[in-house]
Design a protein around this motif. Structure first.
Motif, PDB file in Angstrom:
ATOM      1  N   HIS A  56      57.529  49.006  18.282  1.00  0.00           N
ATOM      2  CA  HIS A  56      57.764  47.730  17.600  1.00  0.00           C
ATOM      3  C   HIS A  56      59.256  47.384  17.579  1.00  0.00           C
ATOM      4  CE1 HIS A  56      53.929  49.373  15.940  1.00  0.00           C
ATOM      5  NE2 HIS A  56      53.525  48.164  16.248  1.00  0.00           N
ATOM      6  N   THR A 113      53.886  51.061  29.158  1.00  0.00           N
ATOM      7  CA  THR A 113      54.222  49.765  29.767  1.00  0.00           C
ATOM      8  C   THR A 113      55.341  49.943  30.797  1.00  0.00           C
ATOM      9  OG1 THR A 113      53.711  48.682  27.680  1.00  0.00           O
ATOM     10  CG2 THR A 113      55.004  47.413  29.249  1.00  0.00           C
ATOM     11  N   ASP A 123      42.787  50.216  18.923  1.00  0.00           N
ATOM     12  CA  ASP A 123      41.912  50.042  20.077  1.00  0.00           C
ATOM     13  C   ASP A 123      40.705  50.955  19.858  1.00  0.00           C
ATOM     14  OD1 ASP A 123      44.014  48.557  21.184  1.00  0.00           O
ATOM     15  OD2 ASP A 123      44.832  50.299  22.229  1.00  0.00           O
ATOM     16  N   HIS A 170      47.666  62.643  16.201  1.00  0.00           N
ATOM     17  CA  HIS A 170      48.879  61.970  16.672  1.00  0.00           C
ATOM     18  C   HIS A 170      50.068  62.939  16.665  1.00  0.00           C
ATOM     19  CE1 HIS A 170      47.874  57.638  16.954  1.00  0.00           C
ATOM     20  NE2 HIS A 170      46.945  57.925  16.070  1.00  0.00           N
ATOM     21  N   ARG A 205      46.730  44.180  19.004  1.00  0.00           N
ATOM     22  CA  ARG A 205      48.083  44.158  19.555  1.00  0.00           C
ATOM     23  C   ARG A 205      48.136  43.495  20.934  1.00  0.00           C
ATOM     24  NH1 ARG A 205      52.871  47.522  19.397  1.00  0.00           N
ATOM     25  NH2 ARG A 205      54.451  46.291  20.488  1.00  0.00           N
ATOM     26  N   MET A 206      47.085  43.698  21.729  1.00  0.00           N
ATOM     27  CA  MET A 206      47.101  43.141  23.083  1.00  0.00           C
ATOM     28  C   MET A 206      47.020  41.618  23.082  1.00  0.00           C
ATOM     29  SD  MET A 206      47.882  45.332  25.293  1.00  0.00           S
ATOM     30  CE  MET A 206      48.935  45.959  23.989  1.00  0.00           C
ATOM     31  N   ARG A 223      47.377  46.438  33.217  1.00  0.00           N
ATOM     32  CA  ARG A 223      47.367  47.465  32.166  1.00  0.00           C
ATOM     33  C   ARG A 223      46.915  46.907  30.817  1.00  0.00           C
ATOM     34  NH1 ARG A 223      50.012  50.008  27.950  1.00  0.00           N
ATOM     35  NH2 ARG A 223      50.864  47.947  27.547  1.00  0.00           N
ATOM     36  N   ARG A 281      44.776  48.316  12.358  1.00  0.00           N
ATOM     37  CA  ARG A 281      44.201  47.877  13.634  1.00  0.00           C
ATOM     38  C   ARG A 281      44.265  49.021  14.629  1.00  0.00           C
ATOM     39  NH1 ARG A 281      49.246  44.007  15.456  1.00  0.00           N
ATOM     40  NH2 ARG A 281      50.579  45.708  16.100  1.00  0.00           N
ATOM     41  N   ARG A 317      40.190  46.886  23.650  1.00  0.00           N
ATOM     42  CA  ARG A 317      41.554  46.897  23.111  1.00  0.00           C
ATOM     43  C   ARG A 317      41.571  46.171  21.765  1.00  0.00           C
ATOM     44  NH1 ARG A 317      45.778  48.258  26.545  1.00  0.00           N
ATOM     45  NH2 ARG A 317      46.646  49.028  24.612  1.00  0.00           N
ATOM     46  N   SER A 345      54.092  56.366  20.690  1.00  0.00           N
ATOM     47  CA  SER A 345      53.052  55.362  20.964  1.00  0.00           C
ATOM     48  C   SER A 345      52.828  55.174  22.456  1.00  0.00           C
ATOM     49  CB  SER A 345      53.492  54.026  20.360  1.00  0.00           C
ATOM     50  OG  SER A 345      52.733  52.976  20.904  1.00  0.00           O
ATOM     51  N   ALA A 346      51.582  54.884  22.805  1.00  0.00           N
ATOM     52  CA  ALA A 346      51.239  54.601  24.206  1.00  0.00           C
ATOM     53  C   ALA A 346      51.840  53.288  24.692  1.00  0.00           C
ATOM     54  CB  ALA A 346      49.731  54.589  24.376  1.00  0.00           C
ATOM     55  N   ARG A 347      52.489  52.554  23.813  1.00  0.00           N
ATOM     56  CA  ARG A 347      53.232  51.365  24.250  1.00  0.00           C
ATOM     57  C   ARG A 347      54.236  51.728  25.352  1.00  0.00           C
ATOM     58  NH1 ARG A 347      53.220  46.374  25.312  1.00  0.00           N
ATOM     59  NH2 ARG A 347      55.218  45.352  25.241  1.00  0.00           N
ATOM     60  N   ASP A 355      55.915  41.621  19.592  1.00  0.00           N
ATOM     61  CA  ASP A 355      55.620  41.999  18.207  1.00  0.00           C
ATOM     62  C   ASP A 355      56.904  42.290  17.408  1.00  0.00           C
ATOM     63  OD1 ASP A 355      53.766  42.267  16.215  1.00  0.00           O
ATOM     64  OD2 ASP A 355      53.217  44.335  16.665  1.00  0.00           O
TER      65      ASP A 355
HETATM   66  C1  EPS Z   1      49.150  52.384  19.935  1.00  0.00           C
HETATM   67  C2  EPS Z   1      48.652  51.577  18.899  1.00  0.00           C
HETATM   68  C3  EPS Z   1      48.399  50.125  19.100  1.00  0.00           C
HETATM   69  C4  EPS Z   1      48.167  49.862  20.573  1.00  0.00           C
HETATM   70  C5  EPS Z   1      49.365  50.411  21.324  1.00  0.00           C
HETATM   71  C6  EPS Z   1      49.367  51.897  21.289  1.00  0.00           C
HETATM   72  O1  EPS Z   1      49.527  49.367  18.759  1.00  0.00           O
HETATM   73  P1  EPS Z   1      49.870  48.929  17.251  1.00  0.00           P
HETATM   74  O2  EPS Z   1      50.229  50.194  16.525  1.00  0.00           O
HETATM   75  O3  EPS Z   1      51.053  47.994  17.388  1.00  0.00           O
HETATM   76  O4  EPS Z   1      48.631  48.278  16.729  1.00  0.00           O
HETATM   77  O5  EPS Z   1      47.978  48.497  20.814  1.00  0.00           O
HETATM   78  O6  EPS Z   1      49.342  50.021  22.668  1.00  0.00           O
HETATM   79  C7  EPS Z   1      50.249  49.080  23.077  1.00  0.00           C
HETATM   80  C8  EPS Z   1      51.027  48.384  22.254  1.00  0.00           C
HETATM   81  C9  EPS Z   1      50.260  48.886  24.519  1.00  0.00           C
HETATM   82  O7  EPS Z   1      51.067  48.072  25.006  1.00  0.00           O
HETATM   83  O8  EPS Z   1      49.436  49.540  25.200  1.00  0.00           O
HETATM   84  C10 EPS Z   1      49.496  53.791  19.663  1.00  0.00           C
HETATM   85  O9  EPS Z   1      49.501  54.195  18.481  1.00  0.00           O
HETATM   86  O10 EPS Z   1      49.752  54.552  20.615  1.00  0.00           O
END
Ligand code: EPS
Length: 385
Positions: free
Chosen positions: A13, A136, A336, A109, A51-52, A42, A334, A48, A131-133, A83
Motif C-alpha cells: 500500500h 506485480t 481473494d 502469513h 483490491r483488483m 496477472r 477483504r 480475486r 504481500s503478493a502485491r 490504492d
Molecule cells: C494480498 C492481499 C490483497 C491482494 C493482494 C495480495 O490485497 P489487500 O491486502 O490490499 O486487500 O489483493 O494482491 C495484490 C494487491 C496484487 O496486486 O496481486 C496479500 O496479503 O498478499
C-alpha cells in the motif's frame, strides 16, 4: 554470477513498486504495451477480491529503453499503487505517528515470524512487503525477458491444472491450446473444469474459506544445452525450482512427470531417443519435461507448481495479539478466494527470468543480433550432430 540480474522494491500500500533488470541485451524490441499485457494478465482471474478492482497496473519505463528498443543498459520500471491514495498518511516515508498498526498476526502469513526477525512491533511493516502485491514487479520485469526470448523463437506459457480438488484432464497440451486459456476466467483448457472450478470458488467464498491449486508452465522453442551437470548450481531444474518456490504461497514444484514417476518402473519413465537426417536428435516422449542431466534437451520444458490456499481467511483461525497476549480470532476486511490463475502469470515470469539468464550464460553477447547469430549457428550444429 548471474548474467540476468534483477531486483524489486516497494510495499503493497506504499507509493508503488520499482524494479531493475541488468543484463538485457541491446536492440531487443521493448514497449510499455508489451509489459502492460502481462500486468493485466496477472490481474485477471475468477476469485480475486476487492483490491483488483482498485488496481489497474500500468508500467512506466524509467531507463534502458529508447524509441521501442533496449539500449543494453539496465531496464528500470515503476508501477504505481493506485490504492496508495487511501494509504498516503499510513504509508508515508516521512516522520509521523504510525496508524493502522497491526498487532494480530494472521496464521499462515509472514506476520509473526517477520515481526520477530526484524524486531517490528507493528506487523504492518512485515505484511506490506511480504504481500503478493510484490509479484506485480516480477511480472513486469519478466515481460522484459519475454521480449528477449520471443526474438529467439522461445514462447513461455502456463495454465491452471487444478483448483481445490477439481483437476483438468492431464494431457500434453500444445502451445495453441494453452494460449486458448487467455479468455478463460480460471485460465484452464477444459470447459467442464472451468465451470466446476467457478462453482467451487463460489462455495468457498460463501464459507469464508480459500482455495489453492496447481498450474503448469511450458517453454516452447528452447535450444539444447541450457544449464549443466558439471556443478550443482548449474543444473537448470534446480534454478527453476528455486525461482518458482520463491513465489509467495508456492509449496511444491515438479519437472516433467514429477512425483508420479516414483511409482512406476524406469521403462515407463524415460524417453526413447530418435534421430532423423536433417533434424538431428529428438525424444519420442517428454516425460523428462525437457531436461536431462540438468540440461535442456530441446523438447518443451514442463514444470508444475502447487500453491497453498491463501492464508487470509474470512472465517478466522486462532492467534494471539503480540502486545496484550490475548487470544483472538483473526478477522479480515477483504481477501481473494483464490489466486491460482494469477499465479500462472507469475510462474511464467519466474521461468522466463531463469531462461534469460541461462541463455546469456550459454551464448553471451551484448546485442540481440549477435546473440541471434550464435543461437542460429548452434541450432545448425545441433541438427548435424
Ligand atoms: C494480498 C492481499 C490483497 C491482494 C493482494 C495480495 O490485497 P489487500 O491486502 O490490499 O486487500 O489483493 O494482491 C495484490 C494487491 C496484487 O496486486 O496481486 C496479500 O496479503 O498478499
Amino acid at each position: 554470477m548471474a548474467r540476468w540480474q534483477w531486483m524489486t522494491a516497494g510495499e503493497s500500500h506504499g507509493p508503488g513498486l520499482v524494479g531493475i533488470v541488468d543484463g538485457v541485451p541491446a536492440l531487443v524490441p521493448m514497449t510499455t504495451a508489451l509489459i502492460n499485457t502481462d500486468l493485466s494478465r496477472r490481474q485477471k482471474g475468477y476469485g480475486r477480491g476487492g483490491r483488483m478492482a482498485i488496481e489497474k497496473d500500468q508500467v512506466e519505463i524509467f531507463g534502458g529503453v529508447r524509441h521501442g528498443m533496449t539500449l543494453g543498459s539496465p531496464v528500470a520500471l515503476l508501477v504505481k499503487n493506485r490504492d496508495f491514495a487511501n494509504w498516503a498518511e499510513s504509508m508515508s516515508p516521512e516522520e509521523g505517528t504510525p496508524d493502522r498498526v497491526v498487532t494480530r498476526p494472521r496464521p499462515g502469513h509472514a506476520d509473526l515470524v517477520g515481526g520477530v526477525k526484524y524486531q517490528h512491533r507493528d506487523l504492518r511493516n512485515v505484511l506490506e512487503r511480504a504481500s503478493a502485491r510484490e509479484t506485480t514487479m516480477r511480472v513486469a520485469l519478466g515481460a522484459v525477458a519475454r521480449g528477449f526470448l520471443r526474438e529467439l523463437g522461445i514462447e513461455v506459457r502456463g495454465h491452471v491444472t487444478s483448483i481445490g480438488d477439481i483437476h483438468v484432464p492431464a494431457q500434453d497440451y500444445t502451445l495453441a491450446e494453452i494460449e486458448g486459456t487467455e479468455n478463460s476466467p480460471v485460465r484452464v483448457v477444459d470447459k467442464d473444469s472451468e465451470e466446476a472450478m467457478q462453482r467451487a470458488i463460489d462455495r468457498s467464498k460463501e464459507a469464508g474459506d480459500t482455495l489453492g491449486g496447481t498450474f503448469e508452465v511450458k517453454a516452447f522453442g528452447l535450444p539444447v544445452g541450457l544449464g549443466s551437470y558439471v556443478q550443482w548450481h548449474r543444473r537448470i531444474e534446480g534454478a527453476l525450482a528455486q525461482a518458482l518456490l520463491s513465489i509467495p504461497a508456492m509449496k511444491a514444484v515438479e519437472v516433467g512427470a514429477g512425483f508420479s514417476q516414483a511409482d512406476v518402473p524406469g521403462s515407463a519413465v524415460h524417453d526413447a531417443i530418435w534421430w532423423e537426417k536433417g533434424q538431428g536428435f529428438t525424444r519420442l516422449s517428454n516425460r523428462a519435461g525437457g531436461i536431462e542431466g540438468g540440461i535442456t534437451t530441446g523438447m518443451p520444458l514442463v514444470v508444475r507448481v502447487a500453491m497453498k490456499p491463501l492464508s487470509t481467511l474470512l472465517a478466522p483461525l486462532g492467534s494471539f495479539d503480540i502486545e496484550s497476549k490475548e487470544p483472538f480470532l483473526a478477522q479480515v476486511e477483504r481477501s481473494d478466494v483464490t489466486a491460482v490463475p494469477a499465479a500462472v502469470v507469475v510462474g511464467e515470469a519466474m521461468v522466463m527470468h531463469v531462461l534469460a539468464d541461462a541463455l546469456l550464460e550459454k551464448f553471451g553477447g551484448d546485442s540481440l543480433p549477435e546473440i541471434l547469430e550464435r543461437v542460429h549457428r548452434w541450432g545448425a550444429y545441433g541438427r548435424e550432430y
